[in-house]
Scaffold this motif. Structure first.
Motif, PDB file in Angstrom:
ATOM      1  N   THR A 129     -57.334-118.629 -10.609  1.00 39.36           N
ATOM      2  CA  THR A 129     -56.333-117.831  -9.731  1.00 39.36           C
ATOM      3  C   THR A 129     -56.598-116.625  -9.847  1.00 39.36           C
ATOM      4  O   THR A 129     -56.247-115.804  -9.307  1.00 39.36           O
ATOM      5  N   ARG A 130     -57.411-116.023 -11.111  1.00 36.98           N
ATOM      6  CA  ARG A 130     -57.603-114.587 -11.326  1.00 36.98           C
ATOM      7  C   ARG A 130     -58.772-114.148 -11.368  1.00 36.98           C
ATOM      8  O   ARG A 130     -59.270-113.103 -11.289  1.00 36.98           O
ATOM      9  N   ARG A 131     -59.673-115.164 -10.826  1.00 35.01           N
ATOM     10  CA  ARG A 131     -61.433-114.961 -10.944  1.00 35.01           C
ATOM     11  C   ARG A 131     -61.502-113.993  -9.952  1.00 35.01           C
ATOM     12  O   ARG A 131     -62.577-113.022 -10.091  1.00 35.01           O
ATOM     13  N   ALA A 132     -61.062-114.009  -8.573  1.00 36.64           N
ATOM     14  CA  ALA A 132     -61.326-112.974  -7.560  1.00 36.64           C
ATOM     15  C   ALA A 132     -61.063-111.368  -7.875  1.00 36.64           C
ATOM     16  O   ALA A 132     -61.595-110.493  -7.653  1.00 36.64           O
ATOM     17  N   GLN A 133     -59.686-111.375  -8.613  1.00 41.31           N
ATOM     18  CA  GLN A 133     -59.280-110.233  -9.148  1.00 41.31           C
ATOM     19  C   GLN A 133     -60.363-109.596 -10.070  1.00 41.31           C
ATOM     20  O   GLN A 133     -60.475-108.143 -10.209  1.00 41.31           O
ATOM     21  N   VAL A 134     -60.639-110.396 -11.138  1.00 41.33           N
ATOM     22  CA  VAL A 134     -61.677-109.889 -12.051  1.00 41.33           C
ATOM     23  C   VAL A 134     -62.895-109.522 -11.458  1.00 41.33           C
ATOM     24  O   VAL A 134     -63.377-108.530 -11.687  1.00 41.33           O
ATOM     25  N   PHE A 135     -63.510-110.203 -10.674  1.00 36.00           N
ATOM     26  CA  PHE A 135     -64.646-109.832  -9.736  1.00 36.00           C
ATOM     27  C   PHE A 135     -64.430-108.419  -9.094  1.00 36.00           C
ATOM     28  O   PHE A 135     -65.396-107.629  -9.127  1.00 36.00           O
ATOM     29  N   LEU A 136     -63.173-108.383  -8.398  1.00 35.33           N
ATOM     30  CA  LEU A 136     -63.194-106.899  -7.793  1.00 35.33           C
ATOM     31  C   LEU A 136     -62.963-105.968  -8.641  1.00 35.33           C
ATOM     32  O   LEU A 136     -63.592-104.752  -8.470  1.00 35.33           O
ATOM     33  N   ASP A 137     -62.447-106.174  -9.946  1.00 32.26           N
ATOM     34  CA  ASP A 137     -62.056-104.872 -10.721  1.00 32.26           C
ATOM     35  C   ASP A 137     -63.497-104.638 -11.318  1.00 32.26           C
ATOM     36  O   ASP A 137     -63.710-103.402 -11.622  1.00 32.26           O
ATOM     37  N   LEU A 138     -64.474-105.419 -11.634  1.00 34.73           N
ATOM     38  CA  LEU A 138     -65.856-105.015 -11.900  1.00 34.73           C
ATOM     39  C   LEU A 138     -66.615-104.460 -11.043  1.00 34.73           C
ATOM     40  O   LEU A 138     -67.299-103.555 -11.095  1.00 34.73           O
ATOM     41  N   TRP A 139     -66.619-105.127  -9.688  1.00 29.33           N
ATOM     42  CA  TRP A 139     -67.320-104.534  -8.682  1.00 29.33           C
ATOM     43  C   TRP A 139     -66.791-103.189  -8.420  1.00 29.33           C
ATOM     44  O   TRP A 139     -67.772-102.370  -8.207  1.00 29.33           O
ATOM     45  N   THR A 140     -65.806-102.666  -8.280  1.00 25.41           N
ATOM     46  CA  THR A 140     -65.212-101.340  -7.718  1.00 25.41           C
ATOM     47  C   THR A 140     -65.730-100.343  -8.930  1.00 25.41           C
ATOM     48  O   THR A 140     -65.874 -99.290  -8.512  1.00 25.41           O
ATOM     49  N   ALA A 141     -65.671-101.068 -10.237  1.00 23.08           N
ATOM     50  CA  ALA A 141     -65.838-100.148 -11.363  1.00 23.08           C
ATOM     51  C   ALA A 141     -67.380 -99.771 -11.456  1.00 23.08           C
ATOM     52  O   ALA A 141     -67.789 -98.860 -11.529  1.00 23.08           O
ATOM     53  N   LYS A 142     -68.261-100.620 -10.960  1.00 23.47           N
ATOM     54  CA  LYS A 142     -69.834-100.775 -11.235  1.00 23.47           C
ATOM     55  C   LYS A 142     -70.170 -99.657  -9.930  1.00 23.47           C
ATOM     56  O   LYS A 142     -70.879 -98.863  -9.918  1.00 23.47           O
ATOM     57  N   GLU A 143     -69.304 -99.893  -8.939  1.00 23.64           N
ATOM     58  CA  GLU A 143     -69.830 -99.288  -7.575  1.00 23.64           C
ATOM     59  C   GLU A 143     -69.536 -97.850  -7.948  1.00 23.64           C
ATOM     60  O   GLU A 143     -70.311 -96.925  -7.472  1.00 23.64           O
ATOM     61  N   ALA A 144     -68.128 -97.347  -8.417  1.00 28.95           N
ATOM     62  CA  ALA A 144     -67.915 -96.165  -8.788  1.00 28.95           C
ATOM     63  C   ALA A 144     -68.790 -95.436  -9.664  1.00 28.95           C
ATOM     64  O   ALA A 144     -69.108 -94.328  -9.505  1.00 28.95           O
ATOM     65  N   LEU A 145     -69.267 -96.076 -10.667  1.00 28.39           N
ATOM     66  CA  LEU A 145     -70.061 -95.493 -11.669  1.00 28.39           C
ATOM     67  C   LEU A 145     -71.482 -95.204 -11.073  1.00 28.39           C
ATOM     68  O   LEU A 145     -71.971 -93.896 -11.297  1.00 28.39           O
ATOM     69  N   LEU A 146     -72.194 -96.051 -10.079  1.00 32.53           N
ATOM     70  CA  LEU A 146     -73.195 -95.920  -9.512  1.00 32.53           C
ATOM     71  C   LEU A 146     -73.250 -94.890  -8.594  1.00 32.53           C
ATOM     72  O   LEU A 146     -74.185 -94.063  -8.440  1.00 32.53           O
TER      73      LEU A 146
END
Length: 215
Positions: A129-146
């Motif tokens: 139930t949390r997998r999509a949220q964890v994925f999005l947290d990581l994706w947005t963080a990596k995109e912002a950093l790059l």
């Protein structure tokens, strides 16, 4: 920064942007408008008409103010669905990302293709139930950093690693970079969106606001 709810007050949103601050605005977005909301917000900060805002693109496609503005103002923007984020700061290149929250049944599969091994483990170990949220947290963080880095996705999503906790984000690896020089923050956007902000430099105060309109 308190939310701005009166659409006619766009010209007043550019209250003094101090050198130790980053302003982040969440605003409505319609893909048909292209860069119009971005130009309107930049114009408010530059105290000029939107038609006078001149942009240039860096070698990896990152937009920036043209040198003719002779301004230390830098910005980044991102949009997803019917909302956009714009980050503005003096003297640094901010990176920002926003993504609409929705079911992502293939989140683990995408992570295995593009993320680092420790990030894949983090997603795999999360409750379903949390997998999509964890994925999005990581994706947005990596995109912002790059985006703050300047190379964007061309640098490689697997060349940096982020840990996403319940209330914070932490950068653990960034190839060729000194981690002590980087800042990363989750943005509390609400409204069914995930977002992150990153920059290279000292810590700054982040002021998050919402615009009802850019009219």
């Amino acid at each position: 920064m308190q939310p701005i709810v009166h659409p006619s007050r766009l010209a007043n949103v550019a209250e003094p942007l101090r050198d130790d601050e980053i302003h982040v605005w969440m605003l409505p977005y319609d893909r048909a408008e292209r860069r119009r909301p971005l130009l309107a917000l930049l114009a408010a900060y530059l105290a000029i008409e939107p038609s006078g805002v001149m942009l240039r693109e860096g070698p990896y496609g990152r937009p920036a103010l043209a040198p003719s503005h002779r301004s230390t103002l830098d910005f980044n923007w991102s949009h997803s669905g019917d909302h956009a984020l714009v980050a503005l700061a003096h003297g640094i290149a901010p990176g920002v990302d926003i993504e609409r929250q929705r079911p992502r049944p293939n989140a683990l599969e995408v992570a295995r293709r593009f993320f680092s091994s420790d990030e894949v483990t983090l997603i795999a170990d999360a409750p379903s139930t949390r997998r999509a949220q964890v994925f999005l947290d990581l994706w947005t963080a990596k995109e912002a950093l790059l985006k703050a880095h300047g190379r964007g996705l061309a640098f490689g999503l697997d060349r940096l690693s982020v840990v996403a906790g319940p209330a914070s984000l932490a950068l653990r690896r960034f190839d060729g970079e000194d981690l002590d020089h980087w800042q990363l923050q989750r943005l509390a956007l609400g409204h069914g969106f995930a977002g992150a902000l990153a920059w290279r430099g000292a810590a700054r105060q982040v002021r998050l606001g919402r615009l009802a309109s850019i009219a």
